[in-house]
Design a protein around this motif. Structure first.
Motif, short mmCIF file in Angstrom:
data_model
loop_
_atom_site.label_atom_id
_atom_site.label_comp_id
_atom_site.label_asym_id
_atom_site.label_seq_id
_atom_site.Cartn_x
_atom_site.Cartn_y
_atom_site.Cartn_z
N SER A 1 0.83 -1.20 0.00
CA SER A 1 0.00 0.00 0.00
C SER A 1 0.87 1.26 0.00
O SER A 1 0.56 2.24 -0.68
CB SER A 1 -0.95 0.01 1.20
OG SER A 1 -0.24 0.05 2.42
N LEU B 1 2.25 1.75 -3.59
CA LEU B 1 1.25 2.26 -4.52
C LEU B 1 0.91 3.71 -4.20
O LEU B 1 0.77 4.55 -5.11
CB LEU B 1 -0.01 1.39 -4.46
CG LEU B 1 -1.15 1.80 -5.41
CD1 LEU B 1 -0.68 1.83 -6.86
CD2 LEU B 1 -2.34 0.85 -5.27
N CYS C 1 -5.05 -2.85 -2.85
CA CYS C 1 -3.79 -3.31 -3.42
C CYS C 1 -3.63 -4.79 -3.10
O CYS C 1 -3.37 -5.17 -1.95
CB CYS C 1 -2.65 -2.48 -2.80
SG CYS C 1 -1.06 -2.75 -3.55
#
Length: 362
Positions: free
Chosen positions: A95, A98, A160
């Protein structure tokens, strides 16, 4: 099936949801829990109430501790929305990766667990607010509950997915917190300070009068209840107890096969998208969450460069209301530029992605 709570339990629930003081709400929820029957139909509700009680106990204890410590600072876990807000969910590692890739905001594990990290994903002149809400089995239940509170209030979720195991984990974790990310919830309830009980929409499976009496039976006097074509009383009761649906975009990461665009959870096919070039990724997100881009222009002027991000199916008059209530009140017609043509339309005309709209008022 509905939970078949007693009238005494329903009345106690109505008191609990109306309470604003955490200590009062905590006491009322405990009283409600003692009154509710414990059987198969109430298992999910029982789990939800236990978590609410636990969270309130922690909040009350923190309040008391702060009162004893001079100069203590309350940690802020609320995030003000700016446009469309997406909660970015994933393991701590993926996470964060991203989030940094989308927003350009760098962070570290300590910071991302101490407070919500906020950034903006920009592409195609559109902007999405991204709130980093990592969830895995290493961060602890208390911190997870705080992130889940942010997720509950967001407009949609970016998940994600770095493994099939994580996909199962996050779906089941959010489901245990009354958040469904696999399908739309078939009833919504918004409590209001006044106005009585108003029901919006129509179901083929339950009469409006039945919904009204069911809501009234919980001691609820003011609320807006949204029902849909296949809504049942079970769906309505779920909404009363805080069950919500969130649109989710599943993004490939980690060990997910690059060639795979579909994963499965209990027989349900789930589409996953890759983090490709930014423009394509923005389009994939907007399509998945049911949002479109609409541009406005003044009479005789140029269209705005940055689009308004609005829900699919928006009417011209609803767009006018978003801009200013007086424009909507006095709206006569609109001109819409679409696919190289200019068309004159009325208030109820339904807009599409990339429309340019010129509003004409009295």
């Amino acid at each position: 099936m509905v939970t078949n709570l007693t009238q005494e339990a329903k009345a106690k629930w109505a008191e609990a949801i109306a309470a604003r003081d955490p200590e009062v709400k905590l006491r009322l929820l405990k009283e409600f829990y003692s009154l509710m029957p414990k059987h198969k139909a109430t298992e999910r509700l029982e789990m939800s109430i236990k978590r609410q009680i636990s969270a309130l106990e922690e909040e009350v204890e923190e309040r008391r501790s702060r009162g004893k410590r001079r100069g203590s600072v309350k940690q802020e876990w609320t995030v003000r929305k700016e446009g469309i807000q997406l909660a970015l969910v994933g393991s701590i590692e993926y996470s964060r990766m991203l989030f940094e890739s989308l927003t350009g905001v760098n962070t570290n594990v300590y910071d991302m667990l101490m407070r919500p990290k906020i950034g903006v994903f920009t592409a195609l002149n559109a902007r999405l607010q991204i709130v980093l809400t990592p969830l895995d089995d290493t961060i602890g239940e208390s911190r997870a509950d705080r992130f889940i509170s942010i997720i509950r209030n967001s407009d949609a979720i970016l998940v994600c997915v770095d493994s099939l195991e994580y996909l199962h984990y996050i779906i089941e974790l959010l489901e245990s917190r009354n958040i469904n990310i696999l399908s739309e919830i078939r009833a919504k309830i918004e409590y209001t300070p006044q106005g009585g009980i108003r029901i919006i929409g129509r179901s083929e499976r339950v009469k409006e009068s039945e919904v009204f009496e069911f809501i009234k039976g919980y001691g609820i006097k003011n609320a807006v209840v949204s029902v849909y074509n296949d809504t049942t009383l079970d769906d309505v009761e779920g909404a009363i107890f805080g069950r919500v649906g969130k649109k989710a975009v599943f993004v490939k990461a980690g060990n997910i096969d690059d060639d795979s665009s579909t994963l499965y959870y209990n027989g349900n096919a789930i589409n996953v998208i890759a983090l490709n070039e930014r423009e394509r990724f923005m389009l994939d997100i907007l399509k998945a969450i049911g949002v479109m881009r609409v541009f406005t222009k003044r009479i005789g002027g140029e269209a705005t460069s940055e689009p308004l991000l609005v829900n699919e199916g928006l009417k011209v008059v609803e767009l006018a209301e978003m801009i200013h209530k007086d424009i909507a009140k006095n709206l006569k017609f609109a001109r819409v530029w679409r696919d190289g043509a200019i068309i004159k339309v009325g208030k109820d005309f339904i807009l599409k992605d990339m429309d340019v709209v010129e509003l004409h008022s009295v």
